[in-house]
Design an enzyme around this catalytic site. Structure first.
Site, PDB file in Angstrom:
ATOM      1  N   SER A  76       0.839  -1.203   0.000  1.00 45.75           N
ATOM      2  CA  SER A  76       0.000   0.000   0.000  1.00 45.75           C
ATOM      3  C   SER A  76       0.873   1.252   0.000  1.00 45.75           C
ATOM      4  O   SER A  76       1.670   1.447  -0.914  1.00 45.75           O
ATOM      5  CB  SER A  76      -0.951  -0.050   1.206  1.00 45.75           C
ATOM      6  OG  SER A  76      -1.961   0.909   1.089  1.00 45.75           O
ATOM      7  N   HIS A  87      -7.506  -5.842  -0.028  1.00 48.54           N
ATOM      8  CA  HIS A  87      -6.339  -4.955   0.014  1.00 48.54           C
ATOM      9  C   HIS A  87      -5.180  -5.495   0.836  1.00 48.54           C
ATOM     10  O   HIS A  87      -4.036  -5.080   0.630  1.00 48.54           O
ATOM     11  CB  HIS A  87      -6.768  -3.589   0.583  1.00 48.54           C
ATOM     12  CG  HIS A  87      -5.693  -2.553   0.568  1.00 48.54           C
ATOM     13  ND1 HIS A  87      -5.090  -2.115  -0.586  1.00 48.54           N
ATOM     14  CD2 HIS A  87      -5.080  -1.875   1.584  1.00 48.54           C
ATOM     15  CE1 HIS A  87      -4.170  -1.206  -0.297  1.00 48.54           C
ATOM     16  NE2 HIS A  87      -4.142  -1.047   1.016  1.00 48.54           N
ATOM     17  N   ASP A 115      -9.510  -5.426  -4.707  1.00 45.37           N
ATOM     18  CA  ASP A 115      -8.937  -4.422  -3.810  1.00 45.37           C
ATOM     19  C   ASP A 115      -9.869  -3.211  -3.758  1.00 45.37           C
ATOM     20  O   ASP A 115     -10.139  -2.586  -4.793  1.00 45.37           O
ATOM     21  CB  ASP A 115      -7.546  -4.004  -4.301  1.00 45.37           C
ATOM     22  CG  ASP A 115      -6.772  -3.204  -3.270  1.00 45.37           C
ATOM     23  OD1 ASP A 115      -7.380  -2.384  -2.567  1.00 45.37           O
ATOM     24  OD2 ASP A 115      -5.545  -3.406  -3.175  1.00 45.37           O
TER      25      ASP A 115
END
Length: 485
Positions: A341, A465, A428
């Protein structure tokens, strides 16, 4: 006065009064009416009793006016034009349904219609202070309601509803004001956006002793490094599971020396918010350790127990320092940067800086990467709230540059020469998979395709995610990637 006229009159008045219909039967078949003081005046018209049959009725204005009593068995034929809700409630009475007065609060027309229905001939109390209607409920024995108690209960409920309505209106208005003001505040004070990017103030999970990682991870040591003057960063070092028993009771020096064994090393750069003890981060470290990797997870400056304040240049420097520290002790073992991320931007920044210093990273793995922080902000759940806001790009996206937050993955992968692996889940919900695909396209168009790998996970797997670590074949894929470097 007919009931229909009464209803119209009450609806037209700004101060709406209460109209009540009582279907009842007295002990002698006598109908009573009540004024505001609840005094009972009996009516014993035999014709009325016959007209109504086995149920006597009276239409009562609770403010003291008692209109003529209609034939509710056929209100239309008798010339009565009552409110439709009243007719519906009369029909319910005929079907033997008993409604509590307060449950018949017909708010849509600002007219209160109270219906009481009796099934058997309970007596009507004729006390001048508080007459009582003895009502038979379908579920059980008769229940006594006084007119005074019924009116009081309804008034109390009405006050309660008014308070809740006022609270909801005030709360809604406050949310609207906040929604409107936030973009202006962020534009005026760009540093606030930096706080949103890092969320380093969220030190979750709480009540975890970061100095004692053994509570969450086996064969793991905690230590601190000084990445630059005044900045100490916290690091967890998890050795391969194959050396777990050997690691029991060992000090930091032993862990440091273990980096020179024949196992690859992964430096894990986590995303925004929380600490290195967050569950999905710990679970990934377990998977990597079991697969035979050393894992070093750091908390950037300003995160968790690390000192300083985060900035793009600062967190990049922390990562570069840790890489160089590990590389100096690895004795030639490959050292890989793994970013997740927000950490993907830190990883490519660090890889590019290391390359510029003549010491490129041995490999880079990007999990759920974005193209750059500006694009990521547009698709972030927080950003989606303001997509319809006029000037969204000006207030939010353009402000990233003012706060010195860029994290240009797209520009970095053009310059990087380190082998690159991209992992992205199609479901995601924070960083869209299209960004991972775009980075892959940029990378393969700027280097030899053999050095770039893209692995996409179908939405049906539910990895979203941060759950790619659940892939049972992840270790196999990592070893295949690292064996080719």
């Amino acid at each position: 006065m007919a009931l229909g006229n009464q209803a119209s009159k009450h609806l037209e008045e700004s101060n709406v009064k209460t109209l009540a219909i009582h279907l009842l039967r007295t002990e002698e078949g006598v109908v009573g009416q009540w004024d505001e003081g609840h005094s009972c005046t009996p009516r014993s018209d035999e014709g009325d009793r016959n007209a109504v049959g086995d149920r006597a009725c009276s239409v009562i204005d609770m403010n003291g006016t008692a209109p003529a009593r209609p034939d509710l068995h056929d209100p239309v034929r008798s010339g009565l034009r009552p409110h439709r809700a009243a007719l519906d409630m009369v029909r319910l009475g005929r079907q033997g349904l008993l409604l509590h007065p307060c449950d018949c609060f017909h708010k849509a027309y600002s007219l209160r219609l109270l219906v009481m229905v009796a099934h058997s001939p309970p007596p009507l109390a004729t006390s001048s202070s508080s007459p009582t209607l003895n009502m038979m409920t379908p579920e059980g024995p008769p229940t006594a309601w006084s007119v005074e108690e019924s009116a009081g209960a309804c008034q109390s409920r009405g006050v309660s509803q008014s308070k809740w309505l006022f609270f909801l209106k005030t709360f809604g208005a406050a949310l609207v004001v906040i929604y409107i003001c936030v973009p202006f505040i962020i534009r005026l004070f760009p540093a606030i956006l930096g706080k949103v990017v890092y969320l380093n103030m969220v030190k979750f999970p709480f009540f975890v002793d970061l100095k004692n990682p053994g509570e969450l991870l086996n064969h793991t040591a905690n230590f601190y490094l000084t990445s630059e003057e005044g900045v100490n960063i916290g690091v967890w070092h998890t050795v391969p599971a194959s050396r777990g028993e050997e690691a029991r009771g060992k000090d930091r020096r032993w862990f440091e020396d273990s980096l020179a064994d024949d196992n690859p090393i992964i430096i894990y750069l986590h995303g925004n918010g929380g600490t290195r003890a967050m569950d999905h981060r710990v679970q990934l470290m377990k998977v990597l350790s079991k697969a035979g990797f050393h894992v070093l997870a750091l908390d950037y400056r300003g995160f968790a127990d690390s000192t300083g304040e985060p900035s793009e240049a600062g967190v990049t420097q922390d990562s570069v320092f840790l890489y160089e520290w590990v590389k100096a002790r690895s004795h030639g073992n490959p050292v890989c940067l793994w970013g997740h991320s927000l950490g993907t931007g830190i990883a490519t920044n660090a890889a590019r800086k290391l390359q510029e210093k003549g010491n490129p990273a041995d490999a880079v793995i990007l999990e759920a990467p974005y193209t750059n922080i500006r694009d990521a902000g547009a698709y972030h759940p927080f950003g989606k709230i303001y997509h319809i806001y006029p000037g969204f790009e000006y207030f939010f996206l353009d402000t990233f540059a003012l706060s010195n937050q860029v994290f240009p993955n797209d520009e970095n992968v053009k310059k990087m020469t380190s082998p690159l692996m991209i992992l992205h889940a199609e479901d995601d919900n924070v960083v869209p998979v299209s960004m991972g695909k775009e980075l892959h396209e940029i990378a393969i168009n700027s280097r030899h395709p053999r050095d770039v790998i893209l692995i996409l996970y179908p939405a049906m797997l539910g990895y979203k995610h941060k759950f790619i670590y659940k892939d049972p074949k992840l270790p196999e894929k990592l070893w295949a990637f690292l064996n080719n470097i």
